[in-house]
Design an enzyme around this catalytic site. Structure first.
Site, PDB file in Angstrom:
ATOM      1  N   ASP A 135       4.118   0.658  -6.147  1.00  0.00           N
ATOM      2  CA  ASP A 135       3.350  -0.058  -5.115  1.00  0.00           C
ATOM      3  C   ASP A 135       1.872   0.330  -5.010  1.00  0.00           C
ATOM      4  O   ASP A 135       1.372   0.576  -3.897  1.00  0.00           O
ATOM      5  CB  ASP A 135       4.039   0.123  -3.744  1.00  0.00           C
ATOM      6  CG  ASP A 135       5.474  -0.375  -3.727  1.00  0.00           C
ATOM      7  OD1 ASP A 135       5.944  -0.891  -4.759  1.00  0.00           O
ATOM      8  OD2 ASP A 135       6.143  -0.242  -2.678  1.00  0.00           O
TER       9      ASP A 135
ATOM     10  N   ASP B 100       5.587  -4.125  -3.867  1.00  0.00           N
ATOM     11  CA  ASP B 100       6.215  -4.551  -2.627  1.00  0.00           C
ATOM     12  C   ASP B 100       5.813  -6.029  -2.512  1.00  0.00           C
ATOM     13  O   ASP B 100       4.621  -6.359  -2.580  1.00  0.00           O
ATOM     14  CB  ASP B 100       5.612  -3.715  -1.489  1.00  0.00           C
ATOM     15  CG  ASP B 100       6.569  -3.464  -0.348  1.00  0.00           C
ATOM     16  OD1 ASP B 100       7.790  -3.437  -0.574  1.00  0.00           O
ATOM     17  OD2 ASP B 100       6.092  -3.278   0.792  1.00  0.00           O
TER      18      ASP B 100
ATOM     19  N   HIS C 178       6.622  -9.123  -0.275  1.00  0.00           N
ATOM     20  CA  HIS C 178       7.325  -9.643   0.900  1.00  0.00           C
ATOM     21  C   HIS C 178       7.002 -11.108   1.214  1.00  0.00           C
ATOM     22  O   HIS C 178       5.834 -11.501   1.188  1.00  0.00           O
ATOM     23  CB  HIS C 178       6.951  -8.823   2.138  1.00  0.00           C
ATOM     24  CG  HIS C 178       7.356  -7.388   2.099  1.00  0.00           C
ATOM     25  ND1 HIS C 178       8.586  -6.968   1.657  1.00  0.00           N
ATOM     26  CD2 HIS C 178       6.695  -6.263   2.479  1.00  0.00           C
ATOM     27  CE1 HIS C 178       8.659  -5.642   1.778  1.00  0.00           C
ATOM     28  NE2 HIS C 178       7.533  -5.185   2.253  1.00  0.00           N
TER      29      HIS C 178
ATOM     30  N   HIS D 248       9.254 -11.487   6.544  1.00  0.00           N
ATOM     31  CA  HIS D 248      10.016 -10.264   6.227  1.00  0.00           C
ATOM     32  C   HIS D 248      10.378  -9.468   7.483  1.00  0.00           C
ATOM     33  O   HIS D 248       9.571  -9.330   8.408  1.00  0.00           O
ATOM     34  CB  HIS D 248       9.230  -9.368   5.259  1.00  0.00           C
ATOM     35  CG  HIS D 248      10.074  -8.310   4.634  1.00  0.00           C
ATOM     36  ND1 HIS D 248      10.016  -6.990   5.020  1.00  0.00           N
ATOM     37  CD2 HIS D 248      11.047  -8.391   3.695  1.00  0.00           C
ATOM     38  CE1 HIS D 248      10.916  -6.302   4.313  1.00  0.00           C
ATOM     39  NE2 HIS D 248      11.542  -7.139   3.504  1.00  0.00           N
TER      40      HIS D 248
ATOM     41  N   HIS E 107       2.305  -6.784   5.429  1.00  0.00           N
ATOM     42  CA  HIS E 107       1.668  -6.200   4.238  1.00  0.00           C
ATOM     43  C   HIS E 107       2.277  -6.784   2.973  1.00  0.00           C
ATOM     44  O   HIS E 107       3.440  -7.201   2.975  1.00  0.00           O
ATOM     45  CB  HIS E 107       1.828  -4.662   4.240  1.00  0.00           C
ATOM     46  CG  HIS E 107       3.264  -4.234   4.214  1.00  0.00           C
ATOM     47  ND1 HIS E 107       4.038  -4.165   5.349  1.00  0.00           N
ATOM     48  CD2 HIS E 107       4.081  -3.877   3.196  1.00  0.00           C
ATOM     49  CE1 HIS E 107       5.260  -3.784   5.026  1.00  0.00           C
ATOM     50  NE2 HIS E 107       5.321  -3.613   3.721  1.00  0.00           N
TER      51      HIS E 107
ATOM     52  N   LYS F 199       9.886  -5.833  -5.490  1.00  0.00           N
ATOM     53  CA  LYS F 199      10.850  -5.296  -4.524  1.00  0.00           C
ATOM     54  C   LYS F 199      10.552  -5.831  -3.128  1.00  0.00           C
ATOM     55  O   LYS F 199       9.436  -6.278  -2.869  1.00  0.00           O
ATOM     56  CB  LYS F 199      10.798  -3.768  -4.523  1.00  0.00           C
ATOM     57  CG  LYS F 199       9.381  -3.225  -4.351  1.00  0.00           C
ATOM     58  CD  LYS F 199       9.331  -1.718  -4.540  1.00  0.00           C
ATOM     59  CE  LYS F 199       9.700  -0.991  -3.277  1.00  0.00           C
ATOM     60  NZ  LYS F 199       8.658  -1.107  -2.237  1.00  0.00           N
TER      61      LYS F 199
ATOM     62  N   CYS G 229       8.177   4.686  -0.190  1.00  0.00           N
ATOM     63  CA  CYS G 229       8.725   4.075  -1.407  1.00  0.00           C
ATOM     64  C   CYS G 229       8.797   5.035  -2.587  1.00  0.00           C
ATOM     65  O   CYS G 229       9.714   4.941  -3.400  1.00  0.00           O
ATOM     66  CB  CYS G 229       7.950   2.805  -1.737  1.00  0.00           C
ATOM     67  SG  CYS G 229       8.292   1.535  -0.486  1.00  0.00           S
TER      68      CYS G 229
HETATM   69  C1  VGL Z   1       6.070   0.939   1.767  1.00  0.00           C
HETATM   70  C2  VGL Z   1       6.149   0.836   4.058  1.00  0.00           C
HETATM   71  C3  VGL Z   1       6.561  -0.473   3.994  1.00  0.00           C
HETATM   72  C4  VGL Z   1       5.773   1.746   0.541  1.00  0.00           C
HETATM   73  C5  VGL Z   1       6.497  -0.365   1.693  1.00  0.00           C
HETATM   74  O1  VGL Z   1       5.463   1.154  -0.533  1.00  0.00           O
HETATM   75  O2  VGL Z   1       5.819   2.992   0.643  1.00  0.00           O
HETATM   76  N1  VGL Z   1       5.919   1.542   2.950  1.00  0.00           N
HETATM   77  N2  VGL Z   1       6.730  -1.052   2.801  1.00  0.00           N
HETATM   78 ZN    ZN Z   2       6.993  -3.172   2.585  1.00  0.00          ZN
END
Ligand code: VGL
Ligand code: ZN
Length: 235
Positions: A16, A56, A58, A62, A99, A124, A174
């Site tokens: 990510d 990530d 979404h 989400h 996000h 993901k 993550c």
């Molecule tokens: C993440 C919070 C929400 C990450 C992803 O990539 O660590 N953290 N979604």
């Molecule tokens: Zn996320």
């Protein structure tokens, strides 16, 4: 008795490394998130047998976005995730600002990352109903939700990967969950300390580091012997 020679086939997973997780514009900016890029680009030059970036990814509706829960506050509120196939299986998860929404600038990988050396991008968090910190799968197990299991494990197995090196963002969400899953799936797993930053800063990293070590994931340095072993490989 036949001699079994263990074969070292390391993979690199960049978790990510996206605009929304970085200053200056990220909606969920991790302190110092952008500073890891030179470390990641150096790692990308090494002869890992597979180099994968995750995103990530979404949809706007989400479940992890506070804005999708009336009255909820990002960072403070939580919600209950329910297994769509088994209402008895649930877990609590923290809510965030929106996000990495598909099609927005915040979803993009950082442009300064050496994209040409990345073999594949794994998405993901694409199912609106579940949180998916791990790049492998959501925590739902009984049964697993098909839409929340990525092809990451399959890709690692197909490349006969033995060792998984994890870096990226965020260390305390993550990255840690991806590394714990990699270890649980039987890969020798490492997190490169200089290649990650936490939402909760240095304090969160200290806790995350202990958890990783307790679960058998090695926390290593970019100039340590494990990385030297990767350098010594010839593709
Ligand atoms: C993440 C919070 C929400 C990450 C992803 O990539 O660590 N953290 N979604
Ligand atoms: Zn996320």
């Amino acid at each position: 008795m036949p001699l079994l020679v263990p074969i070292f086939r390391p993979a690199l997973i960049l978790v990510d490394v996206q605009e929304d997780f970085c200053p200056p514009n990220g909606s969920l900016a991790v302190p110092g998130g952008r500073d890891i890029v030179p470390v990641l680009n150096d790692l990308l030059k090494l002869p890992f047998v597979l180099k994968i970036a995750t995103k990530d990814h979404h949809p706007p509706d989400h479940v992890s976005f506070a804005s999708n829960h009336p009255g909820a506050t990002a960072f403070a509120s939580t919600t209950t995730i329910v297994n769509p196939a088994n209402p008895a299986e649930t877990y609590e998860t923290q809510l965030w600002p929106a996000h990495c929404v598909v099609g927005t600038p915040g979803n993009e990988l950082l442009p300064e990352l050496d994209h040409a050396r990345v073999d594949a991008v794994v998405l993901k968090g694409t199912d609106p109903r579940v949180e998916m910190y791990s790049a492998f799968r959501s925590p739902l197990r009984d049964p697993p939700l098909a839409g929340a299991v990525s092809d990451l494990e399959e890709r690692l197995r197909a490349a006969q990967v033995s060792d998984v090196f994890v870096v990226g963002l965020a260390g305390d969400f993550c990255v840690v969950n991806s590394a714990l899953d990699a270890a649980q799936l039987g890969f020798s797993t490492y997190v490169v300390e200089e290649g990650t930053r936490c939402v909760g800063g240095a304090e969160a990293w200290a806790k995350t580091r202990s958890l990783l070590e307790e679960k058998g994931v090695k926390v290593i340095h970019a100039d340590g012997p494990e990385i030297e072993a990767v350098k010594a490989l010839r593709l």
